[in-house]
Write an enzyme that holds these catalytic residues in place. Structure first.
Site, PDB file in Angstrom:
ATOM      1  N   LYS A 228       8.074   0.644   5.626  1.00 47.66           N
ATOM      2  CA  LYS A 228       6.950   1.479   5.167  1.00 47.66           C
ATOM      3  C   LYS A 228       5.635   0.912   5.649  1.00 47.66           C
ATOM      4  O   LYS A 228       5.492  -0.309   5.711  1.00 47.66           O
ATOM      5  CB  LYS A 228       6.974   1.498   3.636  1.00 47.66           C
ATOM      6  CG  LYS A 228       5.746   2.061   2.989  1.00 47.66           C
ATOM      7  CD  LYS A 228       5.091   1.132   1.970  1.00 47.66           C
ATOM      8  CE  LYS A 228       4.368  -0.019   2.592  1.00 47.66           C
ATOM      9  NZ  LYS A 228       3.463  -0.775   1.712  1.00 47.66           N
ATOM     10  N   THR A 229       4.700   1.686   5.994  1.00 50.95           N
ATOM     11  CA  THR A 229       3.268   1.392   6.107  1.00 50.95           C
ATOM     12  C   THR A 229       2.590   2.435   6.980  1.00 50.95           C
ATOM     13  O   THR A 229       3.076   2.758   8.073  1.00 50.95           O
ATOM     14  CB  THR A 229       2.921  -0.016   6.657  1.00 50.95           C
ATOM     15  OG1 THR A 229       1.499  -0.107   6.707  1.00 50.95           O
ATOM     16  CG2 THR A 229       3.489  -0.357   8.011  1.00 50.95           C
TER      17      THR A 229
ATOM     18  N   ARG B  29       1.351  -5.816  -4.990  1.00 53.12           N
ATOM     19  CA  ARG B  29       1.395  -6.704  -3.823  1.00 53.12           C
ATOM     20  C   ARG B  29       1.823  -8.130  -4.175  1.00 53.12           C
ATOM     21  O   ARG B  29       1.517  -9.068  -3.434  1.00 53.12           O
ATOM     22  CB  ARG B  29       0.011  -6.758  -3.160  1.00 53.12           C
ATOM     23  CG  ARG B  29      -0.402  -5.475  -2.458  1.00 53.12           C
ATOM     24  CD  ARG B  29      -1.567  -5.735  -1.526  1.00 53.12           C
ATOM     25  NE  ARG B  29      -2.068  -4.516  -0.921  1.00 53.12           N
ATOM     26  CZ  ARG B  29      -1.533  -3.945   0.158  1.00 53.12           C
ATOM     27  NH1 ARG B  29      -0.496  -4.478   0.743  1.00 53.12           N
ATOM     28  NH2 ARG B  29      -2.048  -2.837   0.640  1.00 53.12           N
TER      29      ARG B  29
ATOM     30  N   GLY C 151       0.824  -1.210   0.000  1.00 48.01           N
ATOM     31  CA  GLY C 151       0.000   0.000   0.000  1.00 48.01           C
ATOM     32  C   GLY C 151       0.858   1.260   0.000  1.00 48.01           C
ATOM     33  O   GLY C 151       1.941   1.277   0.587  1.00 48.01           O
TER      34      GLY C 151
ATOM     35  N   ASP D  90       0.056   1.919   8.474  1.00 46.02           N
ATOM     36  CA  ASP D  90      -0.575   1.207   9.601  1.00 46.02           C
ATOM     37  C   ASP D  90       0.220   1.341  10.900  1.00 46.02           C
ATOM     38  O   ASP D  90      -0.318   1.110  11.980  1.00 46.02           O
ATOM     39  CB  ASP D  90      -0.718  -0.292   9.278  1.00 46.02           C
ATOM     40  CG  ASP D  90      -1.666  -0.535   8.111  1.00 46.02           C
ATOM     41  OD1 ASP D  90      -2.200   0.445   7.576  1.00 46.02           O
ATOM     42  OD2 ASP D  90      -1.860  -1.704   7.750  1.00 46.02           O
TER      43      ASP D  90
ATOM     44  N   ARG E 208      -3.220   8.104   2.368  1.00 42.47           N
ATOM     45  CA  ARG E 208      -2.081   7.251   1.985  1.00 42.47           C
ATOM     46  C   ARG E 208      -1.120   7.914   1.010  1.00 42.47           C
ATOM     47  O   ARG E 208       0.029   7.504   0.900  1.00 42.47           O
ATOM     48  CB  ARG E 208      -2.587   5.954   1.340  1.00 42.47           C
ATOM     49  CG  ARG E 208      -3.125   4.974   2.313  1.00 42.47           C
ATOM     50  CD  ARG E 208      -3.086   3.561   1.830  1.00 42.47           C
ATOM     51  NE  ARG E 208      -3.363   3.343   0.437  1.00 42.47           N
ATOM     52  CZ  ARG E 208      -3.546   2.144  -0.100  1.00 42.47           C
ATOM     53  NH1 ARG E 208      -3.507   1.076   0.663  1.00 42.47           N
ATOM     54  NH2 ARG E 208      -3.775   1.999  -1.374  1.00 42.47           N
TER      55      ARG E 208
ATOM     56  N   ASP F  68       4.750  -7.641   5.065  1.00 45.61           N
ATOM     57  CA  ASP F  68       4.727  -8.680   4.031  1.00 45.61           C
ATOM     58  C   ASP F  68       5.815  -8.436   2.983  1.00 45.61           C
ATOM     59  O   ASP F  68       6.489  -9.367   2.536  1.00 45.61           O
ATOM     60  CB  ASP F  68       3.357  -8.726   3.344  1.00 45.61           C
ATOM     61  CG  ASP F  68       2.290  -9.321   4.260  1.00 45.61           C
ATOM     62  OD1 ASP F  68       2.644 -10.176   5.101  1.00 45.61           O
ATOM     63  OD2 ASP F  68       1.121  -8.930   4.149  1.00 45.61           O
TER      64      ASP F  68
ATOM     65  N   MET G 296      -8.333   3.413   8.336  1.00 47.11           N
ATOM     66  CA  MET G 296      -7.474   2.374   7.788  1.00 47.11           C
ATOM     67  C   MET G 296      -6.452   1.874   8.812  1.00 47.11           C
ATOM     68  O   MET G 296      -6.122   2.571   9.770  1.00 47.11           O
ATOM     69  CB  MET G 296      -6.740   2.914   6.572  1.00 47.11           C
ATOM     70  CG  MET G 296      -6.691   1.923   5.451  1.00 47.11           C
ATOM     71  SD  MET G 296      -5.915   2.635   4.028  1.00 47.11           S
ATOM     72  CE  MET G 296      -6.901   1.902   2.737  1.00 47.11           C
TER      73      MET G 296
HETATM   74  P1  FBP Z   1       0.647  -1.987   3.625  1.00 47.14           P
HETATM   75  O1  FBP Z   1       0.624  -2.908   4.800  1.00 47.14           O
HETATM   76  O2  FBP Z   1       1.064  -2.641   2.380  1.00 47.14           O
HETATM   77  O3  FBP Z   1       1.416  -0.758   3.914  1.00 47.14           O
HETATM   78  O4  FBP Z   1      -0.837  -1.485   3.331  1.00 47.14           O
HETATM   79  C1  FBP Z   1      -1.591  -0.888   4.283  1.00 47.14           C
HETATM   80  C2  FBP Z   1      -3.000  -0.583   3.848  1.00 47.14           C
HETATM   81  O5  FBP Z   1      -3.148   0.788   3.589  1.00 47.14           O
HETATM   82  C3  FBP Z   1      -3.981  -1.043   4.927  1.00 47.14           C
HETATM   83  O6  FBP Z   1      -4.183  -0.049   5.880  1.00 47.14           O
HETATM   84  C4  FBP Z   1      -5.203  -1.385   4.127  1.00 47.14           C
HETATM   85  O7  FBP Z   1      -6.004  -2.346   4.761  1.00 47.14           O
HETATM   86  C5  FBP Z   1      -4.632  -1.924   2.864  1.00 47.14           C
HETATM   87  O8  FBP Z   1      -3.384  -1.295   2.685  1.00 47.14           O
HETATM   88  C6  FBP Z   1      -5.521  -1.691   1.665  1.00 47.14           C
HETATM   89  O9  FBP Z   1      -4.849  -2.098   0.545  1.00 47.14           O
HETATM   90  P2  FBP Z   1      -5.426  -2.063  -0.921  1.00 47.14           P
HETATM   91  O10 FBP Z   1      -5.655  -0.628  -1.256  1.00 47.14           O
HETATM   92  O11 FBP Z   1      -4.376  -2.716  -1.724  1.00 47.14           O
HETATM   93  O12 FBP Z   1      -6.707  -2.837  -0.873  1.00 47.14           O
END
Ligand code: FBP
Length: 559
Positions: A203-204, A146, A82, A206, A430, A177, A251
């Site tokens: 990175k994230t 991803r 993400g 979250d 994001r 991941d 999120m």
């Molecule tokens: P990462 O763990 O890859 O940083 O992604 C975080 C995130 O923003 C989560 O908060 C959210 O649940 C997810 O990605 C949503 O991903 P996508 O937009 O690919 O459905």
């Protein structure tokens, strides 16, 4: 027509601050290696799976020492998972370090995430390209994805691509991941004596890729400040019109750090924290009762409005939901290739699923509104995660709270009104323009990633510590990726993955919420943080999140 906004133009010229040890340039750092390390859990399995990268020592850089400028070196960079504000600055830091070490060095950006290195899709990043993306949000410079890197075939293809481009190191910018990918790739590259090293960057948005060595993942700062601005605006609206309850889902796939930070920044009436729900073994019904009690009490006092924050990952923390989702994950992994299931209608799918679940989970599944059932059956992401961003928990709670309040009305326990608005904030933050903190932190992470590469290390995560202090005091180094690993069930199988950091219910951040939330429920203590400021007094522009300040210093700095 303008091509860019005045703020964008100013931000392109912003010079990010570098961590102290790196500030004199890439040719003036000295590496120190510490003690050997071990995995956080499941040590034996992790050591067996990663025998070449396991147990390496922690790395730290100090000023002045070895000359890291040597033979020309090409590096490949991947943005993975993400989006998170600051990704472009990680690449900018890496690019500047690499070019200052040797102007013949080249940086290749793999397109569309990890699949880019397998499929050989890339661009060479030049100054001309880089300069358009400095201090900007988003991952659009090369895109993200991803794809899970784990098969021999993928690794072999990646090796061919790297050899063709004379790439000696790969930097993967990603979350738990993606950095698990980085570790698998590092292991394979070492095992096969390819001479290619792999370095990760944390990175994230979250905020769950952190531990004793990694203070914070980048993007959390900007994303939470953006959500807090929006929540503050809604609080003002609610307090002005006094007619709506706003249920806001935030999120954060699993851990509730984003929700907790946003709550501390804005002081809403209700904040749910997934980890607390799990620890108290609260059922969905108990959560609804808790919310309805506060809404009724406020309504009976003439306040038919309020704000409730709901973490995106809540659903997986509710014990009965967790059991049901775990069974669904296993079931769906088995049904993925089942033609009869794939061709069945939605209604038939529900029947197949219900017939295979245990009676309690089947009962729960059947009690859910139709759209939630459909959302729970959606494909898992390539890493086996439920796509929680697509599950409308905020609407599920609104529906259930409304029913509860109707019952309470009949019993004479609620005399007010309940009118709702549902929101989901995730994508709004994001790709926001990185705060000064994220711009500086990311630039340092990228610059430092190059120092790790030049020091001959592989299987490490770039680390910058002491982040609540001014950048000149930040400490640069590297943490072995295996140190953060444990075994988890994914797609029905046990796999090595980086352990997510959940909200610590005994930690100072959660305690700050616990001590205040009763007061915030009934009195309107709303805070309106306003928009992120990039220019102006340091106490407005350079402050970090309350989470980081409380965790690192157990006190609020600059507040
Ligand atoms: P990462 O763990 O890859 O940083 O992604 C975080 C995130 O923003 C989560 O908060 C959210 O649940 C997810 O990605 C949503 O991903 P996508 O937009 O690919 O459905």
């Amino acid at each position: 027509m303008r091509e860019i906004s005045p703020l964008q133009k100013e931000r392109l010229n912003y010079k990010p601050k570098l961590a102290g040890a790196l500030a004199d340039g890439i040719n003036n750092v000295k590496l120190t290696l510490g003690e050997k390390t071990t995995a956080v859990c499941d040590k034996e399995e992790i050591e067996k799976l990663f025998s070449h990268v396991y147990g390496k020592p922690i790395a730290k850089f100090d000023k002045v020492g070895i000359d890291l400028s040597n033979e020309p070196k090409n590096i490949g960079v991947i943005l993975s998972g993400g989006q998170a504000p600051g990704g472009h600055n990680v690449i900018a830091g890496l690019f500047d370090a690499l070019k200052s070490a040797n102007s013949e060095n080249k940086l290749y950006g793999f397109l569309g995430g990890p699949s880019g290195i397998v499929d050989g899709k890339y661009i060479e990043l030049t100054s001309e390209i880089m300069d358009k993306y400095r201090n900007t949000g988003g991952f659009d410079i090369i895109g993200s994805g991803r794809t899970k890197l784990e098969t021999e075939e993928q690794f072999k293809k990646a090796l061919v691509v790297c050899k063709n481009l004379n790439i000696g190191a790969i930097v993967i910018i990603g979350g738990d991941d993606s950095n698990t990918n980085a570790c698998l790739l590092a292991e394979w590259m070492l095992q096969n004596n390819t001479g290619i090293s792999v370095i990760g960057c944390p990175k994230t948005i979250d905020g769950d890729l952190k531990n004793d060595q990694i203070e914070i993942s980048f993007g959390f700062d900007t994303a939470t400040k953006t959500y807090a601005e929006l929540i503050g605006n809604i609080q003002r609206d609610a307090n002005s019109a006094k007619k709506y309850w706003h249920f806001i889902k935030l999120m954060g796939r699993s851990a509730s750090h984003v929700c907790l930070e946003a709550a501390l920044q804005t002081q809403p009436n209700i904040t749910l924290i997934g980890e607390e729900v799990e620890a108290k073994k609260q059922s969905l019904g108990e959560i609804v009762d808790y919310m309805a009690q506060i809404i009724a009490k406020r309504g009976n006092n003439g306040k038919n409005f309020g704000i409730a924050l709901i973490p995106e990952g809540l659903i997986e923390f509710i014990p009965e939901m967790k059991v049901m989702i775990a069974s669904l994950n296993d079931l769906l992994a088995g049904l993925e290739k089942n033609e009869a299931y794939k061709n069945a209608s939605q209604e038939e799918k529900y029947q197949i699923i219900t017939s295979k679940l245990d009676s309690q989970s089947a009962k729960l599944f059947n009690s859910l509104p139709i759209q939630i059932k459909a959302q729970l059956l959606m494909d898992r992401d390539p890493h086996g995660n439920v796509q929680v961003s697509k599950i409308e928990t905020e609407k599920l709670l609104i529906e259930m709270v409304r029913k509860k309040l109707d019952e309470m009305k009949k019993e004479g326990k609620f005399q007010g009104k309940f009118s709702d608005q549902a929101h989901f904030f995730g994508y709004e933050g994001r790709c926001a323009m990185p705060s000064n903190f994220d711009a500086d932190y990311c630039y340092s992470l990228g610059y430092n990633a190059f120092a790790l590469v030049q020091s001959g290390l592989s299987g490490y995560l770039s680390s910058i510590k002491n982040t609540t202090k001014p950048a000149s005091k930040w400490v640069a180094g590297g943490v072995p990726l295996t140190m953060m690993m444990n075994m988890e069930k994914r797609h029905g199988e046990m796999k090595p993955v980086i352990k997510k950091a959940l909200v610590d219910l005994n930690g100072p951040v959660f305690r700050a919420l616990e001590q205040n939330r009763e007061k915030w429920a009934m009195n309107d203590c709303y805070i309106f943080p306003g928009a992120i400021q990039y220019f102006g007094p340091s106490e407005v522009c350079d402050n970090t999140t309350l989470t980081l300040q409380l965790e690192q210093e157990n006190k609020l700095v600059n507040v």
